[in-house]
Design an enzyme around this catalytic site. Structure first.
Site, PDB file in Angstrom:
ATOM      1  N   LYS A  78       1.058   4.160  -2.845  1.00  0.00           N
ATOM      2  CA  LYS A  78       0.696   5.540  -2.515  1.00  0.00           C
ATOM      3  C   LYS A  78       1.874   6.498  -2.724  1.00  0.00           C
ATOM      4  CE  LYS A  78      -3.620   4.878  -1.425  1.00  0.00           C
ATOM      5  NZ  LYS A  78      -4.660   5.435  -2.299  1.00  0.00           N
TER       6      LYS A  78
ATOM      7  N   TYR B 167       0.836  -1.212   0.000  1.00  0.00           N
ATOM      8  CA  TYR B 167       0.000   0.000   0.000  1.00  0.00           C
ATOM      9  C   TYR B 167       0.874   1.267   0.000  1.00  0.00           C
ATOM     10  CZ  TYR B 167      -3.739   3.164   1.699  1.00  0.00           C
ATOM     11  OH  TYR B 167      -4.651   4.193   1.855  1.00  0.00           O
TER      12      TYR B 167
HETATM   13  P1  NAD Z   1     -13.328   2.549   1.073  1.00  0.00           P
HETATM   14  O1  NAD Z   1     -12.858   1.147   1.114  1.00  0.00           O
HETATM   15  O2  NAD Z   1     -14.407   2.980   1.979  1.00  0.00           O
HETATM   16  O3  NAD Z   1     -13.722   2.975  -0.427  1.00  0.00           O
HETATM   17  C1  NAD Z   1     -12.936   2.620  -1.518  1.00  0.00           C
HETATM   18  C2  NAD Z   1     -13.845   2.537  -2.722  1.00  0.00           C
HETATM   19  O4  NAD Z   1     -13.070   2.167  -3.868  1.00  0.00           O
HETATM   20  C3  NAD Z   1     -14.920   1.442  -2.553  1.00  0.00           C
HETATM   21  O5  NAD Z   1     -16.161   1.954  -2.948  1.00  0.00           O
HETATM   22  C4  NAD Z   1     -14.451   0.357  -3.499  1.00  0.00           C
HETATM   23  O6  NAD Z   1     -15.497  -0.434  -4.013  1.00  0.00           O
HETATM   24  C5  NAD Z   1     -13.787   1.176  -4.584  1.00  0.00           C
HETATM   25  N1  NAD Z   1     -12.871   0.376  -5.405  1.00  0.00           N
HETATM   26  C6  NAD Z   1     -11.946  -0.511  -4.974  1.00  0.00           C
HETATM   27  N2  NAD Z   1     -11.334  -1.081  -6.016  1.00  0.00           N
HETATM   28  C7  NAD Z   1     -11.892  -0.542  -7.129  1.00  0.00           C
HETATM   29  C8  NAD Z   1     -11.675  -0.727  -8.511  1.00  0.00           C
HETATM   30  N3  NAD Z   1     -10.762  -1.599  -8.965  1.00  0.00           N
HETATM   31  N4  NAD Z   1     -12.420  -0.005  -9.400  1.00  0.00           N
HETATM   32  C9  NAD Z   1     -13.338   0.897  -8.966  1.00  0.00           C
HETATM   33  N5  NAD Z   1     -13.586   1.086  -7.657  1.00  0.00           N
HETATM   34  C10 NAD Z   1     -12.870   0.394  -6.750  1.00  0.00           C
HETATM   35  O7  NAD Z   1     -12.013   3.438   1.317  1.00  0.00           O
HETATM   36  P2  NAD Z   1     -11.834   4.982   1.650  1.00  0.00           P
HETATM   37  O8  NAD Z   1     -11.348   5.064   3.032  1.00  0.00           O
HETATM   38  O9  NAD Z   1     -13.012   5.770   1.240  1.00  0.00           O
HETATM   39  O10 NAD Z   1     -10.587   5.294   0.698  1.00  0.00           O
HETATM   40  C11 NAD Z   1     -10.681   6.053  -0.490  1.00  0.00           C
HETATM   41  C12 NAD Z   1      -9.260   6.402  -0.932  1.00  0.00           C
HETATM   42  O11 NAD Z   1      -8.618   7.146   0.100  1.00  0.00           O
HETATM   43  C13 NAD Z   1      -8.383   5.168  -1.182  1.00  0.00           C
HETATM   44  O12 NAD Z   1      -7.526   5.424  -2.273  1.00  0.00           O
HETATM   45  C14 NAD Z   1      -7.590   5.065   0.100  1.00  0.00           C
HETATM   46  O13 NAD Z   1      -6.380   4.397  -0.085  1.00  0.00           O
HETATM   47  C15 NAD Z   1      -7.400   6.527   0.439  1.00  0.00           C
HETATM   48  N6  NAD Z   1      -7.096   6.784   1.849  1.00  0.00           N
HETATM   49  C16 NAD Z   1      -7.950   6.372   2.837  1.00  0.00           C
HETATM   50  C17 NAD Z   1      -7.608   6.640   4.159  1.00  0.00           C
HETATM   51  C18 NAD Z   1      -8.485   6.236   5.314  1.00  0.00           C
HETATM   52  O14 NAD Z   1      -8.013   6.283   6.466  1.00  0.00           O
HETATM   53  N7  NAD Z   1      -9.723   5.852   5.115  1.00  0.00           N
HETATM   54  C19 NAD Z   1      -6.415   7.312   4.458  1.00  0.00           C
HETATM   55  C20 NAD Z   1      -5.592   7.708   3.420  1.00  0.00           C
HETATM   56  C21 NAD Z   1      -5.942   7.447   2.120  1.00  0.00           C
END
Ligand code: NAD
Length: 249
Positions: free
Chosen positions: A161, A157
């Site tokens: 990133k 991951y």
């Molecule tokens: P989440 O798991 O709630 O949502 C992720 C979404 O991406 C889901 O709806 C999933 O179905 C969709 N997805 C996954 N693979 C896919 C694909 N191949 N094609 C299309 N859609 C796809 O996660 P989140 O927390 O909302 O994260 C969103 C973004 O933010 C991600 O890139 C994550 O890495 C990043 N992020 C999250 C956090 C956190 O703490 N939640 C922190 C830093 C970065």
């Protein structure tokens, strides 16, 4: 100054979490929002129903697994067919498969790199001709604090990133002459299902280590996206870090 009203905006992985919050934030202000989803049709349609009632009557859900180059290209083609242009691309879709390297299989490695990094290239590559032709556009890549500082049990991951940050800067250099900006946002821990899936004890210790004393809200990330679109015309190749103070560069 950029405008949101009428802008054609695609948010990948927008069925829930941060993606959903971004779709809502921009749709509420009149953007024509494309809610991309991979598997959860119902959740995506739920977001679209909300958007249609709240400022984005033309909102639409489009299925595509963006980790597949052909599907990512088809997503962009469908947007062009429907709206004739694309103004903002928010690469947000992401997954995590957390294991220490000792237990991490090459498949676990590849899957996360494919979804969390390669998909960002696939969508940008497909949208490129339209952005270049329009001579305008904004690309916003959701990265992560853990890509900036490294993270135990997340080599896959964190690598993806971090890769996004190099991609963002390089794409920004290539696209500046077309008046297209490319920026990244690095959220810290944000209260979504991804965060809630962390075992409770680990989550508690993470929260205890956040100077602001809480996880971020998806809406706070969405506001940063909004800022880049509305007031961020002179930002490109930049990283907006928002993490409650857990990592200061
Ligand atoms: P989440 O798991 O709630 O949502 C992720 C979404 O991406 C889901 O709806 C999933 O179905 C969709 N997805 C996954 N693979 C896919 C694909 N191949 N094609 C299309 N859609 C796809 O996660 P989140 O927390 O909302 O994260 C969103 C973004 O933010 C991600 O890139 C994550 O890495 C990043 N992020 C999250 C956090 C956190 O703490 N939640 C922190 C830093 C970065």
């Amino acid at each position: 100054m950029g405008t949101i009203e009428g802008a054609v905006v695609v948010v990948t992985g927008a069925g829930r979490g941060i993606g959903r919050a971004i779709a809502e934030e921009l749709g509420h202000e009149g953007a024509r929002v494309v809610v991309n989803y991979s598997k959860s049709k119902e959740a995506a349609e739920d977001v679209v129903a909300w958007l249609q009632q709240n400022g984005s009557p033309e909102a639409v859900a489009i299925q595509a697994d963006v980790s597949d180059a052909a599907q990512a290209a088809k997503l962009i083609e469908e947007i062009i067919k429907r709206f004739g242009r694309i103004d903002v691309l928010v690469n947000n879709a992401g997954i995590n498969i957390d294991r220490t390297m000792k237990n991490l299989s090459p498949e676990d490695w590849d899957k996360v790199i494919q979804v969390d990094m390669n998909s960002y290239y696939y969508t940008v590559k497909a949208a490129l001709p339209y952005f270049m032709q329009q001579k305008s556009g904004k690309i916003i890549n959701i990265s992560s604090t853990n890509g900036q500082r490294g993270s135990f049990g997340q080599t896959n991951y964190a690598t993806a990133k971090a890769g996004i940050l190099g991609f963002t800067k390089s794409a920004a250099l290539e696209l500046a002459r077309f008046n297209v900006t490319v920026n990244a946002i690095c959220p810290g821990y944000i209260a979504t299902e991804m965060f809630n899936a962390i075992p409770e004890k680990t989550r508690e210790s993470i929260l205890a280590g956040i100077p602001l004393g809480r996880a971020g809200r998806p809406q706070e990330v969405a506001r940063a996206v909004r800022y880049l679109i509305v007031d961020g015309d002179y930002y490109t190749g930049e990283t907006l870090s928002m993490n409650g103070g857990i990592y200061m560069q």
